[in-house]
Design a protein around this motif. Structure first.
Motif, mmCIF file in Angstrom:
data_model
loop_
_atom_site.group_PDB
_atom_site.id
_atom_site.type_symbol
_atom_site.label_atom_id
_atom_site.label_comp_id
_atom_site.label_asym_id
_atom_site.label_seq_id
_atom_site.Cartn_x
_atom_site.Cartn_y
_atom_site.Cartn_z
ATOM 1 N N ILE A 59 0.861 -1.179 0.000
ATOM 2 C CA ILE A 59 0.000 0.000 0.000
ATOM 3 C C ILE A 59 0.897 1.229 0.000
ATOM 4 N N ARG A 60 0.760 2.036 -1.058
ATOM 5 C CA ARG A 60 1.623 3.205 -1.245
ATOM 6 C C ARG A 60 0.786 4.473 -1.065
ATOM 7 N N ASP B 84 8.323 4.054 -1.938
ATOM 8 C CA ASP B 84 7.999 2.729 -2.448
ATOM 9 C C ASP B 84 8.773 1.655 -1.693
ATOM 10 N N LEU B 85 8.828 0.456 -2.244
ATOM 11 C CA LEU B 85 9.489 -0.657 -1.559
ATOM 12 C C LEU B 85 11.006 -0.516 -1.518
ATOM 13 N N GLY B 86 11.554 0.334 -2.365
ATOM 14 C CA GLY B 86 12.990 0.592 -2.331
ATOM 15 C C GLY B 86 13.821 -0.676 -2.363
ATOM 16 N N SER B 87 14.697 -0.820 -1.380
ATOM 17 C CA SER B 87 15.615 -1.961 -1.377
ATOM 18 C C SER B 87 14.944 -3.270 -0.976
ATOM 19 N N PHE B 88 13.661 -3.247 -0.668
ATOM 20 C CA PHE B 88 12.916 -4.495 -0.444
ATOM 21 C C PHE B 88 12.464 -5.137 -1.750
ATOM 22 N N GLN B 89 12.365 -4.350 -2.822
ATOM 23 C CA GLN B 89 11.760 -4.875 -4.046
ATOM 24 C C GLN B 89 12.549 -6.039 -4.641
ATOM 25 N N ALA B 90 13.840 -5.867 -4.844
ATOM 26 C CA ALA B 90 14.650 -6.913 -5.488
ATOM 27 C C ALA B 90 14.658 -8.215 -4.680
ATOM 28 N N PRO B 91 14.893 -8.181 -3.362
ATOM 29 C CA PRO B 91 14.867 -9.452 -2.622
ATOM 30 C C PRO B 91 13.495 -10.106 -2.587
ATOM 31 N N LEU B 92 12.413 -9.313 -2.619
ATOM 32 C CA LEU B 92 11.085 -9.920 -2.696
ATOM 33 C C LEU B 92 10.905 -10.651 -4.020
ATOM 34 N N GLU B 93 11.328 -10.019 -5.096
ATOM 35 C CA GLU B 93 11.232 -10.671 -6.399
ATOM 36 C C GLU B 93 12.111 -11.912 -6.443
ATOM 37 N N TYR C 151 1.356 -2.773 -6.362
ATOM 38 C CA TYR C 151 1.094 -1.630 -5.504
ATOM 39 C C TYR C 151 -0.400 -1.324 -5.482
ATOM 40 N N ALA C 152 -0.925 -1.055 -4.293
ATOM 41 C CA ALA C 152 -2.273 -0.521 -4.125
ATOM 42 C C ALA C 152 -2.109 0.941 -3.737
ATOM 43 N N GLU C 153 -2.652 1.840 -4.540
ATOM 44 C CA GLU C 153 -2.441 3.266 -4.350
ATOM 45 C C GLU C 153 -3.528 3.842 -3.438
ATOM 46 N N ALA C 154 -3.137 4.227 -2.238
ATOM 47 C CA ALA C 154 -4.084 4.817 -1.286
ATOM 48 C C ALA C 154 -4.673 6.091 -1.885
ATOM 49 N N GLY C 155 -5.980 6.257 -1.745
ATOM 50 C CA GLY C 155 -6.644 7.424 -2.293
ATOM 51 C C GLY C 155 -7.124 7.243 -3.714
ATOM 52 N N ALA D 216 14.836 2.609 2.496
ATOM 53 C CA ALA D 216 15.279 3.781 1.737
ATOM 54 C C ALA D 216 16.585 3.511 0.993
ATOM 55 N N THR D 217 16.696 4.055 -0.209
ATOM 56 C CA THR D 217 17.916 3.955 -1.009
ATOM 57 C C THR D 217 18.422 5.361 -1.311
ATOM 58 N N GLY D 218 19.724 5.449 -1.534
ATOM 59 C CA GLY D 218 20.305 6.746 -1.839
ATOM 60 C C GLY D 218 19.706 7.376 -3.079
#
Length: 233
Positions: free
Chosen positions: A7-8, A14-23, A31-35, A179-181
């Motif tokens: 939920i973004r 966003d998922l940042g550095s979580f995205q690659a290890p999840l994949e 992504y579910a976009e709040a609003g 978070a990523t740089g």
């Protein structure tokens, strides 16, 4: 294939550095976009993993943001059912609120910047163990009471309740481990007004601190995620 719904609340958090290890772990990410998206259409069993991301609103601002009501119902249903859930910043606050705890201003203090966590005994044996001594990104002005039945995992001098677990399948993180740089360059634009409102804080200072600390956090964050996913097995 396993699924992850994130939920973004704002496009740049966003998922940042979580995205690659999840994949890499075999998760298909959506992504579910709040609003914008209908969060009420998500059931507690509609995804294998729910990640509730951050945002600059209060977890208690139901009057301004009607999507918070179905989002809280979804989070509470997943937590009560023991379904894997991670909350980051606003996401952790929403998890705390869904569990009956109070969310409120952190004495008017905004904790924005990089510093290491003080891990509790429980934290040192939790998925956060690899963060011991590693500076993480803080970006919040609210805090929450520890939910009943939760284990406190980490604190800082400014904010006592920095992380908690609730059983093995729920992890709430007040700080930003994802978070990523590179990704933070979007934060400096999107959060420009907030940065300008904090005395002594500036984009050049935040960028310089990220240059020192972001790469180290990016190396460790996947270990936090992997340890959480392993604990659920």
């Amino acid at each position: 294939m396993k699924t992850c719904v994130a939920i973004r609340h704002v496009a740049f958090e966003d998922l940042g550095s979580f995205q690659a290890p999840l994949e890499a772990a075999g998760y298909a990410i959506r992504y579910a976009e709040a609003g914008l998206d209908d969060l009420a259409a998500l059931s507690e069993a509609s995804t294998d993993l729910l990640v509730v991301l951050g945002g600059p609103i209060g977890a208690y601002e139901d009057g301004n943001y009607p999507f918070l009501a179905p989002e809280l119902r979804l989070i509470e249903a997943r937590l009560r059912a023991g379904r894997p859930t991670i909350g980051i910043c606003l996401g952790a606050q929403l998890m705390a609120r869904a569990l009956g705890a109070r969310v409120y201003s952190n004495n008017g203090v905004k904790e924005i910047g990089w510093s290491a966590l003080d891990l509790t005994g429980a934290g040192l044996t939790s998925p956060l163990a690899s963060l011991d001594g590693v500076p993480v990104l803080h970006w919040h002005g609210d805090t929450f009471d520890l939910p009943e039945g939760a284990a406190l995992l980490a604190s800082t001098a400014v904010t006592r309740n920095q992380a908690f677990s609730w059983g093995k399948a729920a992890l709430g993180l007040q700080f930003h481990v994802e978070a990523t740089g590179a990704g933070l360059e979007r934060w400096y634009i999107g959060h420009a007004c907030e940065i300008g409102s904090v005395p002594g804080l500036s984009v050049p200072r935040l960028r310089a601190d990220a240059a020192r600390h972001a790469a180290g956090l990016e190396l460790v964050a996947p270990k936090v995620l992997s340890a959480f996913l392993s604990d659920m097995m």
